[in-house]
Every structure is written in C-alpha cells, then in structure tokens.
Design a protein around this motif. Structure first.
Motif, PDB file in Angstrom:
ATOM      1  N   GLN A 105       0.823  -1.205   0.000  1.00 39.78           N
ATOM      2  CA  GLN A 105       0.000   0.000   0.000  1.00 39.78           C
ATOM      3  C   GLN A 105       0.857   1.256   0.000  1.00 39.78           C
ATOM      4  O   GLN A 105       0.549   2.227  -0.697  1.00 39.78           O
ATOM      5  CB  GLN A 105      -0.933   0.000   1.216  1.00 39.78           C
ATOM      6  CG  GLN A 105      -2.013  -1.049   1.131  1.00 39.78           C
ATOM      7  CD  GLN A 105      -2.750  -1.225   2.448  1.00 39.78           C
ATOM      8  OE1 GLN A 105      -2.312  -0.764   3.496  1.00 39.78           O
ATOM      9  NE2 GLN A 105      -3.881  -1.915   2.394  1.00 39.78           N
ATOM     10  N   THR A 106       1.928   1.239   0.764  1.00 42.45           N
ATOM     11  CA  THR A 106       2.826   2.396   0.816  1.00 42.45           C
ATOM     12  C   THR A 106       3.515   2.602  -0.517  1.00 42.45           C
ATOM     13  O   THR A 106       3.609   3.736  -1.006  1.00 42.45           O
ATOM     14  CB  THR A 106       3.868   2.216   1.938  1.00 42.45           C
ATOM     15  OG1 THR A 106       3.177   2.036   3.176  1.00 42.45           O
ATOM     16  CG2 THR A 106       4.780   3.417   2.034  1.00 42.45           C
ATOM     17  N   ALA A 107       3.993   1.532  -1.129  1.00 45.63           N
ATOM     18  CA  ALA A 107       4.640   1.641  -2.436  1.00 45.63           C
ATOM     19  C   ALA A 107       3.667   2.201  -3.464  1.00 45.63           C
ATOM     20  O   ALA A 107       4.023   3.082  -4.258  1.00 45.63           O
ATOM     21  CB  ALA A 107       5.178   0.285  -2.882  1.00 45.63           C
ATOM     22  N   ALA A 108       2.438   1.719  -3.455  1.00 40.97           N
ATOM     23  CA  ALA A 108       1.438   2.213  -4.399  1.00 40.97           C
ATOM     24  C   ALA A 108       1.168   3.703  -4.186  1.00 40.97           C
ATOM     25  O   ALA A 108       1.027   4.458  -5.152  1.00 40.97           O
ATOM     26  CB  ALA A 108       0.147   1.417  -4.263  1.00 40.97           C
ATOM     27  N   ALA A 109       1.115   4.117  -2.937  1.00 42.31           N
ATOM     28  CA  ALA A 109       0.867   5.531  -2.646  1.00 42.31           C
ATOM     29  C   ALA A 109       2.022   6.410  -3.096  1.00 42.31           C
ATOM     30  O   ALA A 109       1.812   7.483  -3.672  1.00 42.31           O
ATOM     31  CB  ALA A 109       0.623   5.707  -1.152  1.00 42.31           C
ATOM     32  N   VAL A 110       3.245   5.972  -2.858  1.00 42.01           N
ATOM     33  CA  VAL A 110       4.410   6.772  -3.251  1.00 42.01           C
ATOM     34  C   VAL A 110       4.539   6.814  -4.768  1.00 42.01           C
ATOM     35  O   VAL A 110       4.810   7.872  -5.347  1.00 42.01           O
ATOM     36  CB  VAL A 110       5.702   6.222  -2.599  1.00 42.01           C
ATOM     37  CG1 VAL A 110       6.922   6.963  -3.104  1.00 42.01           C
ATOM     38  CG2 VAL A 110       5.615   6.344  -1.080  1.00 42.01           C
ATOM     39  N   SER A 129       8.317   7.315 -15.465  1.00 39.71           N
ATOM     40  CA  SER A 129       9.748   7.607 -15.534  1.00 39.71           C
ATOM     41  C   SER A 129      10.180   8.602 -14.456  1.00 39.71           C
ATOM     42  O   SER A 129      11.356   8.734 -14.170  1.00 39.71           O
ATOM     43  CB  SER A 129      10.115   8.151 -16.917  1.00 39.71           C
ATOM     44  OG  SER A 129       9.427   9.366 -17.166  1.00 39.71           O
ATOM     45  N   GLY A 130       9.197   9.282 -13.845  1.00 43.16           N
ATOM     46  CA  GLY A 130       9.522  10.256 -12.814  1.00 43.16           C
ATOM     47  C   GLY A 130       9.495   9.689 -11.403  1.00 43.16           C
ATOM     48  O   GLY A 130       9.662  10.423 -10.432  1.00 43.16           O
ATOM     49  N   VAL A 131       9.293   8.392 -11.289  1.00 45.25           N
ATOM     50  CA  VAL A 131       9.225   7.759  -9.970  1.00 45.25           C
ATOM     51  C   VAL A 131      10.623   7.654  -9.381  1.00 45.25           C
ATOM     52  O   VAL A 131      11.549   7.175 -10.035  1.00 45.25           O
ATOM     53  CB  VAL A 131       8.577   6.360 -10.065  1.00 45.25           C
ATOM     54  CG1 VAL A 131       8.619   5.656  -8.725  1.00 45.25           C
ATOM     55  CG2 VAL A 131       7.151   6.466 -10.571  1.00 45.25           C
ATOM     56  N   ASP A 132      10.758   8.093  -8.151  1.00 49.18           N
ATOM     57  CA  ASP A 132      12.017   7.943  -7.414  1.00 49.18           C
ATOM     58  C   ASP A 132      12.003   6.556  -6.774  1.00 49.18           C
ATOM     59  O   ASP A 132      11.464   6.370  -5.684  1.00 49.18           O
ATOM     60  CB  ASP A 132      12.138   9.035  -6.355  1.00 49.18           C
ATOM     61  CG  ASP A 132      13.360   8.889  -5.477  1.00 49.18           C
ATOM     62  OD1 ASP A 132      14.257   8.093  -5.815  1.00 49.18           O
ATOM     63  OD2 ASP A 132      13.420   9.577  -4.431  1.00 49.18           O
ATOM     64  N   TRP A 133      12.556   5.569  -7.483  1.00 51.56           N
ATOM     65  CA  TRP A 133      12.450   4.177  -7.044  1.00 51.56           C
ATOM     66  C   TRP A 133      13.167   3.923  -5.722  1.00 51.56           C
ATOM     67  O   TRP A 133      12.696   3.126  -4.910  1.00 51.56           O
ATOM     68  CB  TRP A 133      12.946   3.228  -8.133  1.00 51.56           C
ATOM     69  CG  TRP A 133      12.013   3.250  -9.302  1.00 51.56           C
ATOM     70  CD1 TRP A 133      12.213   3.838 -10.509  1.00 51.56           C
ATOM     71  CD2 TRP A 133      10.695   2.693  -9.354  1.00 51.56           C
ATOM     72  NE1 TRP A 133      11.106   3.682 -11.308  1.00 51.56           N
ATOM     73  CE2 TRP A 133      10.159   2.980 -10.626  1.00 51.56           C
ATOM     74  CE3 TRP A 133       9.909   1.982  -8.456  1.00 51.56           C
ATOM     75  CZ2 TRP A 133       8.879   2.578 -11.007  1.00 51.56           C
ATOM     76  CZ3 TRP A 133       8.633   1.572  -8.851  1.00 51.56           C
ATOM     77  CH2 TRP A 133       8.134   1.871 -10.101  1.00 51.56           C
ATOM     78  N   LEU A 134      14.274   4.597  -5.502  1.00 44.26           N
ATOM     79  CA  LEU A 134      14.958   4.440  -4.212  1.00 44.26           C
ATOM     80  C   LEU A 134      14.077   4.967  -3.087  1.00 44.26           C
ATOM     81  O   LEU A 134      13.988   4.367  -2.013  1.00 44.26           O
ATOM     82  CB  LEU A 134      16.311   5.165  -4.232  1.00 44.26           C
ATOM     83  CG  LEU A 134      17.159   5.024  -2.979  1.00 44.26           C
ATOM     84  CD1 LEU A 134      17.460   3.560  -2.677  1.00 44.26           C
ATOM     85  CD2 LEU A 134      18.450   5.809  -3.121  1.00 44.26           C
ATOM     86  N   GLY A 135      13.391   6.063  -3.351  1.00 44.37           N
ATOM     87  CA  GLY A 135      12.455   6.616  -2.368  1.00 44.37           C
ATOM     88  C   GLY A 135      11.295   5.674  -2.105  1.00 44.37           C
ATOM     89  O   GLY A 135      10.862   5.515  -0.959  1.00 44.37           O
ATOM     90  N   VAL A 136      10.786   5.049  -3.158  1.00 49.20           N
ATOM     91  CA  VAL A 136       9.684   4.097  -3.010  1.00 49.20           C
ATOM     92  C   VAL A 136      10.123   2.922  -2.143  1.00 49.20           C
ATOM     93  O   VAL A 136       9.433   2.533  -1.196  1.00 49.20           O
ATOM     94  CB  VAL A 136       9.200   3.585  -4.393  1.00 49.20           C
ATOM     95  CG1 VAL A 136       8.225   2.422  -4.231  1.00 49.20           C
ATOM     96  CG2 VAL A 136       8.569   4.705  -5.192  1.00 49.20           C
TER      97      VAL A 136
END
Length: 63
Positions: free
Chosen positions: A20-25, A33-40
């Motif tokens: 759920q947290t990953a989906a929200a982030v 392409s703008g997703v900060d994967w390390l942040g997720v």
C-alpha cells in the motif's frame, strides 16, 4: 506471543502495508519515468518495519 500464528499474521500485515505504501508513493509521480524508485523502496521498507513493531503491541487476528 511470538508463535507461528503471530509471525504469519504480522508478516501478512507488514506485506500489505509495504504494498500500500509503495502504491501511494508511486502514485505521487506524474509519469512512471519520474518515480524515485529508491524513495519508493526505502519508504515502503520503513513502513514494513513500523508495521512489524506495531504488531508487537498485539494482533487481534493472532489470538
């Protein structure tokens, strides 16, 4: 308290929290392409850890 039933319930709850947290982030980015994967990953991992720690207070489904 920390028996097999509790571990299974706590792990399932933590896994749901991580998802759920990953989906929200991920949902905060306008483009994939703008997703900060390390942040997720780091945010979702922290949420999972906090879920497990919260579960130490008790899990109604494990009683």
């Amino acid at each position: 308290m920390l028996n097999k039933k509790w571990l299974k319930a706590a792990a399932l709850r933590a896994l749901r929290t991580v998802a759920q947290t990953a989906a929200a982030v991920i949902g905060t980015a306008t483009l994939l392409s703008g997703v900060d994967w390390l942040g997720v990953i780091s945010t979702a991992a922290l949420a999972g850890i906090l879920s497990l720690l919260t579960s130490l207070g008790g899990l109604p489904e494990a009683k």
